[in-house]
Structures are given as structure tokens and as C-alpha cells.
Design a protein around this motif. Structure first.
Motif, short mmCIF file in Angstrom:
data_model
loop_
_atom_site.label_atom_id
_atom_site.label_comp_id
_atom_site.label_asym_id
_atom_site.label_seq_id
_atom_site.Cartn_x
_atom_site.Cartn_y
_atom_site.Cartn_z
N GLY A 140 -3.55 5.13 -2.30
CA GLY A 140 -3.45 4.29 -1.10
C GLY A 140 -4.30 3.04 -1.28
O GLY A 140 -4.25 2.37 -2.31
N GLY A 141 -5.11 2.74 -0.30
CA GLY A 141 -5.97 1.56 -0.37
C GLY A 141 -7.00 1.65 -1.46
O GLY A 141 -7.53 0.63 -1.92
N GLN A 191 -12.44 6.95 -6.78
CA GLN A 191 -12.44 6.00 -5.67
C GLN A 191 -11.85 6.67 -4.43
O GLN A 191 -10.63 6.85 -4.34
CB GLN A 191 -11.55 4.81 -6.04
CG GLN A 191 -11.90 4.17 -7.37
CD GLN A 191 -12.37 2.76 -7.18
OE1 GLN A 191 -13.50 2.54 -6.75
NE2 GLN A 191 -11.52 1.82 -7.45
N SER A 192 -12.69 7.03 -3.52
CA SER A 192 -12.19 7.66 -2.29
C SER A 192 -13.18 7.46 -1.17
O SER A 192 -14.30 7.96 -1.23
CB SER A 192 -11.96 9.16 -2.52
OG SER A 192 -11.54 9.77 -1.33
N GLN A 336 1.77 -1.50 1.69
CA GLN A 336 0.80 -0.59 2.32
C GLN A 336 0.00 -1.33 3.39
O GLN A 336 -0.19 -0.84 4.51
CB GLN A 336 -0.17 0.01 1.29
CG GLN A 336 -0.96 1.17 1.93
CD GLN A 336 -2.42 1.28 1.53
OE1 GLN A 336 -2.99 0.38 0.94
NE2 GLN A 336 -3.04 2.37 1.90
N VAL A 495 -0.08 9.26 9.11
CA VAL A 495 -0.07 9.93 7.80
C VAL A 495 -0.71 11.32 7.86
O VAL A 495 -0.61 12.09 6.91
CB VAL A 495 -0.78 9.08 6.70
CG1 VAL A 495 -0.09 7.74 6.53
CG2 VAL A 495 -2.25 8.89 7.01
O1 F6P Z 1 -2.76 7.21 3.27
C1 F6P Z 1 -3.80 7.43 4.12
C2 F6P Z 1 -5.09 6.97 3.57
O2 F6P Z 1 -6.05 7.39 4.46
C3 F6P Z 1 -5.20 5.46 3.32
O3 F6P Z 1 -5.42 4.74 4.45
C4 F6P Z 1 -6.32 5.42 2.33
O4 F6P Z 1 -6.44 4.18 1.72
C5 F6P Z 1 -5.90 6.53 1.41
O5 F6P Z 1 -5.37 7.53 2.28
C6 F6P Z 1 -6.97 7.10 0.54
O6 F6P Z 1 -8.06 7.58 1.27
P1 F6P Z 1 -9.45 7.81 0.59
O7 F6P Z 1 -9.96 6.51 0.09
O8 F6P Z 1 -10.31 8.39 1.66
O9 F6P Z 1 -9.26 8.77 -0.55
#
Ligand code: F6P
Length: 536
Positions: A140-141, A191-192, A336, A495
């Protein structure tokens, strides 16, 4: 007659014919980007009405509230302060009575020390070797922004370290990424923001085991794993040393996190001075967004014209087509950014919205799309506004290729605008010697409606600063639409249900002892089919 109906009788090509000054008047420069919005189905009156709408909906006040750090993310009771990550240190920003700028600067300094150590070879792996490869694990981000920026800045990358990205929980992703890498010279970045994301943790565990199987030990893990997270305890539990854990904050949304330590793989690839240029470019766009009146404000104009097409013309999607190979991941990142932000059905007060919200964002690199989906753009029944993006100079000026690339981009914008009438097509075919009845038969198939809108964004060259400005432009465009619709662009509850149900299905797929969970017949049937395929 309403304004939309008035415009029906005013095709774009007539607007150009009537006004030689349309292009210079409808061109706007900010933060190293030039927006040519002359090929939009707007007149000065339309733009005036849209600016009135923006003021009437309190857009300038919302923008100030965003930058001041007000709790615009009302469901999670948080501000959204990605803009603070790229602003100079001497401008304090308060969150809960505390200035957050020193923590941002301290993190940038730690990133600098770390990237210098890795890039200079001072940071050594388990056998005393320098790091040749960095594998960023996130989704994701925590994936799309850094991936997009790393690819976009390829010409600025050093030979080492090479950056690789793993996101998908499909085992093929990490398998492919690790193939050919040497555990002794590979550094992993987990990265989370939450450090609870299933996909990321599963991949990080595989990476760790691969490292141990390749000669690593519990002690040398420290030289090969770093993390970026707002949940340092969980990263420590995973075995990552405190010194190698970079912070995130709950006031940075995942899809807006490129500017935080989540940008670390980019900094490792291009060096910290270039990463700071990326931040500076985004900040320049922030300043423009805050200071320019709606009529001359690039993100506002783009956001407002997007609304015009959605509400006035029923446009359901927005295409983003960069004519630059290095920007090939940009449409994915913007997908996204916008769709996770503005895919909402209720207003800030919880009442249902009475119209569509975020458009479907899609696209890909030009010219490739010309031989794929552009057919639908030209002759399909839907109106799809397009953003073309074109750097004016190339990092790889190969034998006239850049002029060919640019010619294709300009041709697409012009062809969408002009179209070709049945009459014109018929006359051309007859002039080429075709029989009249055959020309008559073919004309409807070969006619192109035209009058289809596009923006053209150019820049001198794709560089860290222009890339920063470009991504910030789209962040603000997204915010503009959310502000007018009065929806919250900073949460993403949609989500969560899928994650929750996935957590119920996984034990059943794994044949774990019966839970009290019962599924609908389709899900139950597919679980049985899956288990049978595994031979269980
Ligand atoms: O897809 C949902 C989400 O919460 C995104 O907004 C986020 O970027 C991605 O999952 C990853 O989350 P994290 O950085 O907490 O692993």
C-alpha cells in the motif's frame, strides 16, 4: 439554460478558433511544473463558477486547516500532516501542544547518517562486505510511493545499492526478489506504519529465514534488517535493533508517507541530498497551494475541473498517462492515493453523499497505451478526462526518440480535442479514390467524436524537485475534491472488512481445527476446492 448546456454548443475546437489567447491564458506555472489546461471543456465563466464553488464550500479555509494540523481525520481523531514532513524546520507545527518539527528533523538526520553509511560502504554486512542490494518490504502506501519515486529517479541512482521492492503476499513476489541476491550483502527494510500488516510481516519472516539459511545469525540480523514504523515495540520483537528503527507518526497517512522515513529506500538509492530536493519540490507545491487564489491554483484547478467532469458530464474515471518511462508507476501510486482517500459514501457528519465521489484512476505509460486502451478514449462512449505528463527533455536522448515521444503525446491531446467528423472522413476517403457508397458505409466507423478534454503537465526535466512537486500536486488535487464533497480523505475503513474476513478464512484453508465460523455456500465451496487442490 444552465452553463453545462451552454457549453454543449461550444466544442473545444471552436473555443480555440474564437480565442487566440486561450493557450497562454490557460497555462499556469508552479513549483517547476507547467499546467496547460486549455483543452478542457471550460470557459472563463466555467472557471469563475468553479472558483465561486470553491470559496462557497470554504476550500481556502480547509487548506489552512490542513496545514495548521487541525484534526481533519475526524474518525481517527488525527491531523494529516504530510506537509509538515517537507517544510523547513523554522516553521513550527503543533500537534497536541507539541512542536513536531524537531522530531521530523531528527529523523531526517538519522536517515542521512544511515544512508551515508550504507552508500559509502561504511555499513558492513555479516562477513564485512558492503551492501549491494536493499529489499524494501511493505505494501500500500508503504510501497507505492517509494517504488514510484525510486523508478522515477533512476537516472540519479548510484550503482549500489540497488533497490528491490516486495509487496504481495503471493510467494512468487519475494521468491523473485530474492533470487540472485547474496544474504551477506543484502539489507532489508521492513516498512509498515502499523507493523501488523499480514502481507508485510509474512514477507519479512521469509526474508529473515532466507538470511539465516544463508549464513546469518540472530546477532548479524542487526546488520541486515532495519524498519520504519510507528510501532517500534513490535519491530523490536521481530528482532530489529532500536538504532535501526525509524519512526512514523499517526498523523502521517500511509498513502501520504513517501515524505517520511518510508522514503528511506529512495534516499538509499539516490542519496539524501536528492531526497531533500524531492521534499523541497513538494514544499514548493505546498506553498503554491496555500497561497494562490483558486483561479490560479494548480491543484485547485485540476480538482475543480475533475468535479466538473464528474458532476456535469458523468465522467466516472480519470486517466493519468505519463509520457516518461521512469514515471511508469505513477498511475498506480495515484490510484491508491486518490481511490483509498476519496472512495467514500458518507460526508464528514455521517450523512450519505448524494453523488459519486472519487473517480476511478487508471492509466499507464505513453506511448504504450496508444496501442491498447486509447481506442476507448477516442471512440468509446464514455468521457474520460486525461492528464498527460511530459518532461520536455530526456535523460536518455536516443536518436530523436524524445521528439517522437513528445509528438505522440501532443498528437493524442490534439486528436482527443479535434476528433474527425463523418463528413471529413468521407471526403478524405473519396479524395483517395474510394467509391462513394463504400466511403458512406465506412464513415461512421472511422469518425471520431472529439471534444474530449485533457490536461498537459510539462516540466523541464524529471528531477527530484519536479517529482516532489508532481506527487504533492496530486495529493492536493485529491484533498480539493474531498473538501468540496465534505468527505474525510484520510481514513480507509473500507479495507478493514476484507482483512477481517481474510483472517476468518485463512484457518479454514489451512484446515485448522473447526472454528464456530460458518460461511456462505460459495465461500465454503471454494474453501473445499482449495483444500482439495492442496491434497488435504
Ligand atoms: O490498505 C490499507 C493500508 O492500511 C494502507 O492505507 C497502508 O498504506 C497499507 O495498508 C499498509 O499499512 P502498514 O504501513 O501499516 O503496513
Amino acid at each position: 439554460m444552465n452553463h453545462r448546456a451552454q457549453l454543449e454548443g461550444l466544442p473545444l475546437k471552436d473555443l480555440f478558433q474564437q480565442d487566440a489567447q486561450r493557450y497562454p491564458r490557460m497555462t499556469l506555472e508552479a513549483a517547476g511544473l507547467i499546467l496547460d489546461y486549455s483543452r478542457n471543456r471550460v470557459t472563463d465563466q466555467t472557471l469563475g463558477l468553479l472558483a465561486d464553488l470553491a470559496r462557497g464550500r470554504g476550500l481556502p479555509e480547509r487548506v489552512n486547516a490542513l496545514f495548521r494540523g487541525e484534526q481533519l481525520n475526524t474518525t481517527e481523531k488525527r491531523p494529516a500532516l504530510h506537509t509538515a514532513l517537507r517544510q523547513p524546520q523554522d516553521q513550527p507545527v503543533q500537534v497536541d501542544g507539541e512542536n513536531i518539527m524537531p522530531a521530523i528533523q531528527a529523523t531526517l538526520e538519522r536517515m542521512e547518517v544511515f544512508t551515508n553509511a550504507v552508500r559509502s560502504g561504511e555499513w558492513r554486512g555479516m562477513n564485512g562486505d558492503t551492501i549491494t542490494d536493499v529489499v524494501s518490504i511493505g505494501i500500500g502506501g508503504s510501497y507505492l510511493g517509494p517504488l514510484t519515486a525510486t523508478e522515477a529517479l533512476t537516472p540519479f541512482q548510484s550503482e549500489h545499492p540497488r533497490c528491490h521492492y516486495v509487496a504481495n503476499v503471493d510467494g512468487s513476489d519475494i521468491r523473485e526478489a530474492l533470487a540472485g541476491l547474496n544474504p551477506a550483502t543484502t539489507l532489508f527494510l521492513v516498512q509498515s506504519k502499523s507493523f501488523t500488516t499480514q502481507e508485510t510481516l509474512a514477507n519479512a519472516r521469509v526474508a529473515r529465514q532466507w538470511f539465516l539459511d544463508g549464513g546469518g545469525t540472530e546477532t548479524t540480523v542487526q546488520h541486515h534488517f532495519a524498519a520504519v514504523t510507528a510501532n517500534a515495540d513490535r519491530a523490536r520483537d521481530f528482532g530489529i535493533a532500536g538504532d535501526s528503527i525509524f519512526p512514523m507518526w499517526d498523523w502521517v497517512g500511509g498513502r501520504y508517507s513517501l515524505w517520511s522515513a518510508i522514503g528511506l529506500p529512495v534516499a538509499l538509492a539516490v542519496g539524501m541530498p536528492r531526497f531533500r530536493e524531492l521534499l523541497a519540490g513538494a514544499h514548493a507545491m505546498d506553498q503554491h497551494f496555500q497561497q494562490a487564489p483558486p483561479e490560479q491554483n494548480m491543484p485547485m484547478l485540476m480538482g475543480l475541473m475533475g468535479l466538473w467532469y464528474m458532476h456535469g458530464f458523468g465522467a466516472e474515471s480519470q486517466a493519468v498517462i505519463p509520457y516518461d518511462h521512469y514515471l511508469r508507476h505513477l498511475p498506480e501510486h495515484l490510484q491508491q492515493l486518490d481511490m483509498e482517500s476519496n472512495g467514500k459514501s458518507v460526508c464528514l457528519d455521517g450523512s450519505p453523499v448524494s453523488h459519486h465521489t472519487g473517480p476511478v484512476i487508471w492509466g499507464g505509460p505513453g506511448v504504450n497505451g496508444q496501442h491498447a486502451y486509447h481506442q476507448l478514449l477516442h471512440q468509446g462512449t464514455r468521457l474520460v478526462p486525461v492528464d498527460f505528463i511530459l518532461p520536455l527533455t530526456s535523460h536518455n536522448p536516443v536518436d530523436g526518440h524524445h521528439a517522437m515521444l513528445a509528438a505522440n503525446c501532443l498528437a493524442q491531446a490534439r486528436a482527443l480535442m479535434l476528433g474527425r467528423t463523418e463528413q471529413e472522413v468521407r471526403a478524405a476517403m473519396i479524395a483517395e479514390g474510394m467509391a462513394e457508397d463504400e466511403a458512406q458505409r465506412l464513415a461512421p466507423h472511422r469518425a471520431i467524436p472529439g471534444n474530449r478534454p485533457s490536461n498537459l503537465l510539462t516540466m523541464e526535466r524529471l528531477e527530484p524537485a519536479t517529482l516532489g512537486a508532481l506527487i504533492a500536486l496530486y495529493e492536493h488535487r485529491t484533498f480539493v475534491q474531498a473538501a468540496i464533497w465534505r468527505i474525510n480523505p484520510f481514513d480507509q475503513w473500507g479495507v478493514e472488512l476484507g482483512k477481517e474476513i481474510g483472517g476468518q478464512i485463512l484457518p479454514a484453508l489451512n484446515g485448522e481445527p473447526e472454528t464456530d465460523m460458518t460461511f456462505d455456500s460459495a465461500t465454503a465451496g471454494q474453501i473445499a476446492r482449495f483444500r482439495a487442490a492442496q491434497g488435504s
